[in-house]
Motif scaffolding. Structure first.
Motif, PDB file in Angstrom:
ATOM      1  N   ARG A 122       1.105  -1.205  -0.123  1.00  0.00           N
ATOM      2  CA  ARG A 122      -0.204   0.064  -0.020  1.00  0.00           C
ATOM      3  C   ARG A 122       0.766   1.305   0.097  1.00  0.00           C
ATOM      4  NH1 ARG A 122      -1.926   3.664   3.226  1.00  0.00           N
ATOM      5  NH2 ARG A 122      -0.629   2.821   5.124  1.00  0.00           N
ATOM      6  N   SER A 133      -6.502   2.012 -10.630  1.00  0.00           N
ATOM      7  CA  SER A 133      -7.791   2.643 -10.707  1.00  0.00           C
ATOM      8  C   SER A 133      -8.869   1.665 -11.198  1.00  0.00           C
ATOM      9  CB  SER A 133      -7.997   4.041 -11.321  1.00  0.00           C
ATOM     10  OG  SER A 133      -7.430   4.026 -12.595  1.00  0.00           O
ATOM     11  N   ALA A 135     -10.209  -2.254 -11.866  1.00  0.00           N
ATOM     12  CA  ALA A 135     -10.298  -3.610 -11.165  1.00  0.00           C
ATOM     13  C   ALA A 135      -9.557  -4.631 -12.062  1.00  0.00           C
ATOM     14  CB  ALA A 135     -11.688  -4.044 -11.144  1.00  0.00           C
ATOM     15  N   VAL A 169     -10.437  -8.209  -3.048  1.00  0.00           N
ATOM     16  CA  VAL A 169      -9.852  -6.921  -3.123  1.00  0.00           C
ATOM     17  C   VAL A 169      -9.412  -6.331  -4.372  1.00  0.00           C
ATOM     18  CG1 VAL A 169      -8.067  -5.289  -2.217  1.00  0.00           C
ATOM     19  CG2 VAL A 169      -9.196  -6.784  -0.600  1.00  0.00           C
ATOM     20  N   ARG A 172     -12.109  -4.466  -6.500  1.00  0.00           N
ATOM     21  CA  ARG A 172     -12.563  -3.432  -6.237  1.00  0.00           C
ATOM     22  C   ARG A 172     -14.058  -3.058  -6.198  1.00  0.00           C
ATOM     23  NH1 ARG A 172      -7.890   0.149  -6.416  1.00  0.00           N
ATOM     24  NH2 ARG A 172      -9.368   1.917  -6.382  1.00  0.00           N
ATOM     25  N   ASP A 174     -17.476  -2.081  -4.575  1.00  0.00           N
ATOM     26  CA  ASP A 174     -18.202  -0.801  -3.710  1.00  0.00           C
ATOM     27  C   ASP A 174     -18.155  -1.685  -2.360  1.00  0.00           C
ATOM     28  OD1 ASP A 174     -21.066  -0.579  -2.230  1.00  0.00           O
ATOM     29  OD2 ASP A 174     -20.405   1.370  -3.334  1.00  0.00           O
ATOM     30  N   TYR A 178     -18.946  -5.220  -1.175  1.00  0.00           N
ATOM     31  CA  TYR A 178     -17.843  -6.212  -0.519  1.00  0.00           C
ATOM     32  C   TYR A 178     -18.217  -6.751   0.629  1.00  0.00           C
ATOM     33  CZ  TYR A 178     -13.437  -7.224   1.910  1.00  0.00           C
ATOM     34  OH  TYR A 178     -12.337  -7.834   2.399  1.00  0.00           O
TER      35      TYR A 178
END
Length: 261
Positions: A122, A133, A135, A169, A172, A174, A178
């Motif tokens: 990260r 940005s 998925a 994860v 990506r 919402d 998730y």
């Protein structure tokens, strides 16, 4: 009902952490429950005791998210998750309890390693966030691998979150989708685990009575988690938790090896 005071020294914070996890702090808090209880009782008994408590939480989660989850993700992961559950049952039914302690301790160490790697990734990714940005759709093989690991670790230590997150994860989703997909997936796994846990003899009167006593604490902790998630210094709390899990993991592995030798 279990009456040993030492058990409740471990069980009360373990169940409280599980409730805080459901309330919004994430899987790391709930993960500590079984390893903590495994310090004072059999790890299989600890997992069996936590299951009825988790099922109570699942009822609330499914009611909240029954119309807000990604059906395709659940269907894609579920067969592998069920297979992993079967492998977990084989482990718990065939190997000695000390070996299960080693398995739970090793899972805890792997969980901490994943936390460290994720944090490292990260930090490196932050300067070029636009590169992440879109998925990334994991492969079919990825679904089988991480689904199986999620089912296995969920059965052995109710710790299926990290493998599940590794698969989901990158999609990506919402946040609500998730949370809903996670709730439905693990609610199904937890319901399926009832039969093999019963076959292992983990739903005796003592276990169910103890779970009934601890369940209200889990519910209260869930609501507390919802209330304080925005005001508590979560980073400091996570540091304490990580070092605590590390100490518990080392102790479990040490006890397991000593018991086998």
């Amino acid at each position: 009902m279990i009456t040993d005071p030492l058990f409740y020294v471990a069980a009360v914070p373990a169940v409280a952490l599980a409730g805080l996890s459901k309330g919004g702090f994430g899987g790391a808090f709930g993960f500590a429950a079984v390893p903590l209880m495994a310090l004072v009782i059999s790890p299989v008994q600890a997992a069996g005791l936590m299951l009825p408590i988790l099922l109570v939480m699942d009822v609330v989660a499914v009611a909240a998210y029954r119309r807000r989850f990604d059906r395709a993700i659940v269907i894609r992961l579920l067969p592998a998750g069920l297979f992993g559950t079967f492998l977990g049952w084989l482990t718990a039914s065939v190997v000695p309890e000390d070996a299960v302690r080693i398995v739970v301790g090793t899972i805890a160490l792997a969980f901490l390693a994943r936390l460290w790697l994720f944090e490292h990734w990260r930090r490196r990714a932050a300067p070029s966030a636009e590169g992440f940005s879109t998925a990334k759709r994991p492969s079919f093989l990825s679904a089988q691998v991480w689904g199986t690991l999620a089912g296995y670790t969920s059965f052995v230590a109710h710790a299926g979150g990290p493998p599940y997150q590794t698969y989901v994860v990158p999609l990506r989703l919402d946040p609500v989708m998730y949370a809903g997909s996670s709730a439905i997936f693990f609610a199904i796994l937890n319901a399926v685990k009832v039969v093999p846990y019963a076959a292992l003899g983990q739903f005796g009167t003592e276990t169910l009575a103890t779970a009934a006593v601890l369940a209200p604490l889990a519910v209260v902790s869930t609501f507390v988690g919802v209330r304080i998630v925005t005001v508590i210094d979560e980073r400091a709390f996570y540091r304490i938790l990580v070092w605590s899990i590390l100490a518990v993991a080392v102790k479990l592995i040490w006890d397991g090896v000593a018991g086998l030798v």
